[in-house]
Design a protein around this motif. Sequence first.
Motif, PDB file in Angstrom:
ATOM      1  N   UNK A   1       0.836  -1.217   0.000  1.00  0.00           N
ATOM      2  CA  UNK A   1       0.000   0.000   0.000  1.00  0.00           C
ATOM      3  C   UNK A   1       0.864   1.258   0.000  1.00  0.00           C
ATOM      4  N   UNK A   2       2.152   1.102   0.253  1.00  0.00           N
ATOM      5  CA  UNK A   2       3.017   2.264   0.477  1.00  0.00           C
ATOM      6  C   UNK A   2       3.820   2.591  -0.775  1.00  0.00           C
ATOM      7  N   UNK A   3       4.152   3.877  -0.963  1.00  0.00           N
ATOM      8  CA  UNK A   3       4.964   4.227  -2.126  1.00  0.00           C
ATOM      9  C   UNK A   3       6.315   3.519  -2.080  1.00  0.00           C
ATOM     10  N   UNK A   4       6.834   3.212  -3.260  1.00  0.00           N
ATOM     11  CA  UNK A   4       8.120   2.515  -3.349  1.00  0.00           C
ATOM     12  C   UNK A   4       9.211   3.364  -2.706  1.00  0.00           C
ATOM     13  N   UNK A   5      10.246   2.700  -2.199  1.00  0.00           N
ATOM     14  CA  UNK A   5      11.406   3.431  -1.653  1.00  0.00           C
ATOM     15  C   UNK A   5      12.552   3.281  -2.640  1.00  0.00           C
ATOM     16  N   UNK A   6      13.433   4.274  -2.690  1.00  0.00           N
ATOM     17  CA  UNK A   6      14.595   4.123  -3.570  1.00  0.00           C
ATOM     18  C   UNK A   6      15.530   3.037  -3.039  1.00  0.00           C
ATOM     19  N   UNK A   7      16.195   2.343  -3.945  1.00  0.00           N
ATOM     20  CA  UNK A   7      17.213   1.377  -3.543  1.00  0.00           C
ATOM     21  C   UNK A   7      18.346   2.137  -2.863  1.00  0.00           C
ATOM     22  N   UNK A   8      18.807   1.618  -1.733  1.00  0.00           N
ATOM     23  CA  UNK A   8      19.868   2.307  -1.001  1.00  0.00           C
ATOM     24  C   UNK A   8      21.216   1.720  -1.424  1.00  0.00           C
TER      25      UNK A   8
END
Length: 522
Positions: free
Chosen positions: A7-14
């Motif tokens: 349900x949450x926006x994607x996070x950038x790959x760290x």
Amino acid sequence: MHVFHSDHPAVPTLDLPIHDAVLGDAAAYGDTVALIDGTDDTSALTYRQLDTFHRRIAAGLAEAGLRKGDVLALHSPNTIAYPAVFFGATRAGATVTTVHPLATAEEFAKQLRDSAARWIVTVSPLLPTALAAAELAGGIERIHVCDRAEGHPSVLDLLATTAPEPRVTVDPAEDVAALPYSSGTTGTPKGVMLTHRSMGTNLEQLRPFVPMGPGARILAVLPFFHIYGLTALMNAPLRLGATVVVLPRFDLDQFLAAIEKHRITGLYVAPPIVLALAKHPAVDRYDLSSLEYVVSAAAPLDAELAAACSKRLGLPPVRQAYGMTELSPGTHVVPLAAENPPPGTVGKLLPSTEMRIVPLSDSSSGHGEILIRGPQVMKGYLGRPEATADMIDADGWVHTGDIGHVDEHGWLFVVDRVKELIKYKGYQVAPAELEAVLLTHPSVTDAAVIGVTDDEGSEVPKAYVVRRSSAPDLTADDVMTYVAERVAPYKKVRQAEFIDAIPRATSGKILRRELRDRERNH
């Protein structure tokens, strides 16, 4: 096949080395206390010290000959030195293989050989085991101790080095930061290759759900050598400026005293600790009012037990999380902000994570094997391409071996392990469900269920039960009747045996294999 999304926006790959992902802001937290030794309360490290120390350790290890790609075995209970050694080693370019502090010399040697480790860092009480393991394995260049032991180089000496800090180029996507060995509850332990990227990105995925920051006080009693402790109790809090109070093992009174003394705000535990918090009389002797939340993971937690724990402590419902070593480890969590999550759920998908539920061949229940895909997936099992291919299919889906179902709101419920299911006359019986029922009996303090073969050659559920000392008269028939009144007829426990203690891994998982061995030796 339906794919579930977060349900949450994607996070950038760290794409950072793990030491920078965790300690990148350490200097900014400065004199905030990062780590406190919960056993003596006198030893502590600030963020500034932790930052300096791990860089000196990196320099000292490089000066001693450690090179990029070397494997360093970290063999220690939780101490305040553990993070500094871990990040010092990764900054010097090493992969850290974390070793169970209670491993025998033979078990440790197997891990040293399999991982091709050349360095060991241990603590003086464990030095004899480390020396024996090194001799069995061969190929070890140096053994350092975190404290002092005559005739052995100490990590403390590394802090005094004037050597330059090593400048090592890390490829976060390819280079392996940590090499924990999966618990081996299914087959032999295998080295799980977790890259800097997979571990760092998992911290980024967890960040929205973990209320940690300066002022938060976290109690680290679960072991750092296990991926749950490494991520939830070491990396996540140290990344966000929280204070971690460190205990080397779980001792109930010491644990409760540390919560009271250090005004602990958050607990990350496994089900056996939830059981103690819910049922043990000692809990009433301590002021636990500083606690704001309890999170349980690493093994299934019964909903009624969770409710009893939160009611007794006057807290919001105990939150569960789900994952596995091969997933760095997190994939699901019940957000602390969630209003009334359904009892028993292990949470919703973390950002940038996908899931499928593949139905079991003989199941019409909506249950199926949980498959996961996302940036937190391991690189593979070290030196085991076949085992890796069995676990991760061609499309990148990890076959977890866990069985679960999802409700209409996206909450995941984990039923049991595929390999643990008992097949009773064609019906599937989940041991965890029966264990949950047994734990509601007022005279039962712990329980485990396995499948055994009866006189007719059928597999039937058998319960191993730990009686409360105040209930010596509890019989096997009492136990079986109690369960029979609460479950469908095909799920009944058909044999019961009393036992002094349920064998468990440090993570809280029941070691059913040991119970099966016990059956065979009867």
